[in-house]
Enzyme design. Structure first.
Site: not given
Ligand code: SAH
Length: 359
Positions: A340, A108, A104, A97, A83, A111
């Site tokens: 995000c 986390c 992945c 984006c 996506e 996420c």
């Molecule tokens: N793996 C990399 C790239 C993904 S970026 C990284 O983690 O930086 C995606 C961003 O969105 C990251 O900062 C992640 O922590 C954030 N993110 C993930 N899940 C989220 C959520 N449910 N709400 C808001 N931000 C989120």
């Protein structure tokens, strides 16, 4: 477009070396197919159409948010979902984006991508084809590697793609690579990358105990090491590293946690971006795309609630008092699960919901 296959095909046909560049220039400027490339001999255009698919990705579904955000679900040639998102802002900014992996391998807890199964690293061409898809819709000027995947686990392909983005209109200064702090890749990024590509660190907690709880990768690469490496980048480049901090109600949003964050980061090397938590549904195997907007998430996604506006404002205030630059990120595309952390394609092909793809 598979650029390796393109070059190989041109070589085999005995074409002059400049042909690959001609094809790329047309493509980067938003051409919708080989037919448009009028400075190429007609026979060559026809051969390329047959031999080198114009995109390595096919469009499976596309959704547009009320705020103009466009999210596209692609499939790779071997069926992996990817996506990517186009964000259109009132001031004219057009930001992409991009995903670096299908799924992945890191998990986390907040996420949605982390809850789906990991497919594989994407090639540079597959990353560029996400950007090119949107370039055929509109001019673009910013890109963030904040889609699916961890860019530092796929650094060579990510960099190969990022280095071509200026041809699409996205300068290196307007390109940001975001990482959880995967140190082997991050060290290489700091040591090897000459271009002024920006760095963002997904931190989300200032202490190891909490960070390990919400980001298992922290067991491997603890806060102090990751922050030190980012500080080294800021010192070498004289550009601040962005710190992403998703605001999880009652988890990491207390004023004393803001003070600890300010103490960890200091005022000179970082800029904090507070991100409102975007809920997602983890039921039915992480099918975030099936969630209705703003329904309370279930299962893993439901472990968290977003911080209230007041908590975010108070957190921000603590950072400002400590002279740490801070902004609160505007959430875009939440109603189509394009915000995000919400990118998680269903495992099986889904019905196409939108009009025909562009290009
Ligand atoms: N793996 C990399 C790239 C993904 S970026 C990284 O983690 O930086 C995606 C961003 O969105 C990251 O900062 C992640 O922590 C954030 N993110 C993930 N899940 C989220 C959520 N449910 N709400 C808001 N931000 C989120």
């Amino acid at each position: 477009m598979d650029l390796t296959l393109l070059e190989q095909t041109l070589r085999e046909r005995g074409e002059p070396a400049f042909r690959a560049r001609q094809v790329w220039e047309w493509t980067a400027r938003g051409a919708t197919g080989y037919a448009a490339m009028t400075n190429l001999p007609r026979a060559l255009r026809e051969d390329l159409t047959a031999a080198v698919p114009f995109s390595t990705l096919s469009v499976e579904a596309e959704r547009e948010s009320r705020d103009g955000t466009l999210k596209t679900l692609f499939r790779t040639g071997d069926g992996h979902p990817v996506e990517a998102v186009l964000m259109r802002y009132r001031d004219g900014r057009r930001s992409l984006c991009l995903s670096s992996q299908s799924g992945c391998p890191l998990t986390c807890t907040f996420c949605a991508t982390g809850a789906m199964s990991f497919g594989r690293n994407l090639t540079a061409s597959e990353i560029l084809d996400q950007a090119l898809h949107f370039r055929r819709v509109t001019e673009v000027d910013h890109a963030v590697f904040m889609g699916m995947g961890e860019p530092m686990l796929n650094l060579d392909e990510v960099l190969a793609a990022a280095r071509r983005l200026p041809d699409l209109g996205i300068t290196h200064r307007r390109t940001t690579i975001s990482t959880v702090g995967w140190l082997p890749g991050l060290r290489r990024f700091v040591d090897e990358v000459d271009q002024p590509i920006r760095l963002a660190l997904s931190l989300h907690a200032a202490d190891d105990e909490l960070r390990s709880r919400i980001m298992p990768v922290n067991e491997r690469y603890p806060v102090a090491d990751v922050v030190a490496e980012c500080r080294r980048h800021a010192e070498l480049t004289r550009r601040r590293v962005f710190v992403e901090y998703v605001m999880l109600g009652g988890v990491n949003d207390a004023p004393e946690q803001a003070r600890a964050l300010a103490g960890l980061l200091g005022r000179d090397h970082f800029k904090v971006n507070l991100i409102p938590y975007n809920p997602w549904a983890a039921s039915a195997g992480g099918k975030a795309a099936d969630a209705r907007p703003n329904t309370p998430p279930t299962a893993a996604g439901g472990l968290f609630e977003g911080s209230s506006r007041e908590r975010i404002a108070a957190f921000r205030h603590e950072l400002e008092r400590a002279h740490v630059p801070v902004t609160v990120r505007l959430t875009r595309g939440r109603d189509i699960e394009a915000a995000c952390g919400q990118l998680a394609a269903a495992p099986k092909p889904r019905r196409r919901r939108s009009a025909a793809p562009v290009g």
